[in-house]
Design a protein around this motif. Structure first.
Motif, short mmCIF file in Angstrom:
data_model
loop_
_atom_site.label_atom_id
_atom_site.label_comp_id
_atom_site.label_asym_id
_atom_site.label_seq_id
_atom_site.Cartn_x
_atom_site.Cartn_y
_atom_site.Cartn_z
N CYS A 1 0.87 -1.13 -0.06
CA CYS A 1 -0.05 0.13 0.16
C CYS A 1 0.70 1.33 0.03
CB CYS A 1 -0.89 -0.27 1.26
SG CYS A 1 -1.95 1.48 1.36
N THR B 1 3.46 1.93 -1.45
CA THR B 1 4.09 2.32 -2.79
C THR B 1 2.91 2.10 -3.75
OG1 THR B 1 4.76 -0.01 -2.99
CG2 THR B 1 6.43 1.52 -2.33
N HIS B 2 1.92 1.66 -3.65
CA HIS B 2 0.79 1.33 -4.52
C HIS B 2 -0.48 1.71 -3.84
CE1 HIS B 2 3.72 -0.22 -7.51
NE2 HIS B 2 4.17 -0.93 -6.39
N TYR C 1 -3.26 2.41 -4.99
CA TYR C 1 -4.38 2.32 -5.47
C TYR C 1 -4.99 0.84 -5.26
CZ TYR C 1 -0.70 0.50 -8.44
OH TYR C 1 0.53 -0.10 -8.92
N LEU C 2 -4.03 -0.13 -4.57
CA LEU C 2 -4.49 -1.47 -4.32
C LEU C 2 -5.42 -1.47 -3.08
CD1 LEU C 2 -0.95 -3.16 -4.51
CD2 LEU C 2 -2.76 -3.40 -6.31
#
Length: 259
Positions: free
Chosen positions: A225, A227-228, A230-231
């Motif tokens: 989460c 680093t990403h 949008y997950l």
């Protein structure tokens, strides 16, 4: 086979939760504050807090939690319409799904510690209900009994009860997630290795696949989460997958009981 399941459970518990104190996707101090006050839950998730409304910290996760309640109630209604006598063993699993859904929704709405307990404690109870539903008809349950009490109930229900007490005292999130993981693997082992016949073994296998895929989604959201971000929808993949897996196991136990 049992040794492999135990080893896999221990390994999974260690790999899946690297922080015994919880923490999750974000630091609590980074969250906005809504009407429910500051976050004080032991574990957090990837959905941005109070981004949509000040009335709910994680409205999408809260709404997604109702899949447990919906599937639990639908199956309870279906069982009642069959017109057959229903023992508490046949219905306790479905009722536990209903309670998990309500507790999970309250937790995601508020992200407060006491609401977190309304999510996590019922999750342990759900696993215990899975054992209680099948222990009187499972080959191992029939073999190892004393005055109507099955050994597998003593092991699983007693073990989860101990985990719950220690977790409440220590507030170490890793204890909860490890206990839930071990209990789930134990329960899946009972159903997969039981002498159910091909038709029922399919439900046990499908439940195993569903809970594994759901847990992978949970881990991806939890660890990626930062680093990403949008997950964040992956948490609702966990909700749906774990709900369907539990439904399969409860359905397996009920169908075998009727036959």
């Amino acid at each position: 086979m049992w040794s492999l399941l135990a080893a896999a459970s221990a390994s999974a518990a260690g790999v899946f939760e690297t922080s015994l104190s919880g923490g999750g996707a974000h630091a609590l101090s980074s969250y906005a504050q809504g009407i429910w006050g500051p976050h004080d839950s032991l574990h957090t998730f990837c959905e941005e807090s109070y981004a949509v409304t000040t009335l709910a910290a994680e409205p999408f996760n809260a709404f997604g939690s109702f899949c447990y309640t919906t599937i639990g109630l639908v199956n309870l209604v279906r069982l009642k319409r069959l017109g057959l006598p229903l023992s508490w063993r046949a219905t306790c699993g479905w009722w536990s799904l209903v309670i998990v859904g309500v507790g999970s929704s309250l937790f995601h709405t508020t992200m407060r510690y006491h609401m977190e307990l309304l999510d996590e404690i019922p999750m342990l109870i759900l696993v215990a209900c899975g054992s209680l539903q099948a222990s009187d008809i499972h080959p191992l349950g029939k073999r190892w009994r004393w005055r109507g009490l099955a050994l597998i109930d003593v092991v699983l229900v007693g073990g989860l009860s101990a985990v719950m007490v220690v977790y409440l005292v220590t507030r170490i999130f890793g204890l909860f997630i490890t206990g839930f993981t071990v209990g789930t693997v134990f329960l899946l082992g009972l159903h997969v290795l039981g002498d159910w016949g091909p038709a029922y073994s399919f439900l046990g296998t499908r439940a195993s696949v569903r809970i594994i895929l759901a847990r992978v989604a949970w881990e991806l959201e939890n660890h990626l989460c930062q680093t990403h971000p949008y997950l964040w929808p992956l948490h609702n993949v966990w909700h749906l997958g774990s709900c369907l897996a539990a439904s399969d196991l409860f359905l397996l136990g009920y169908c075998y009981r009727v036959d």
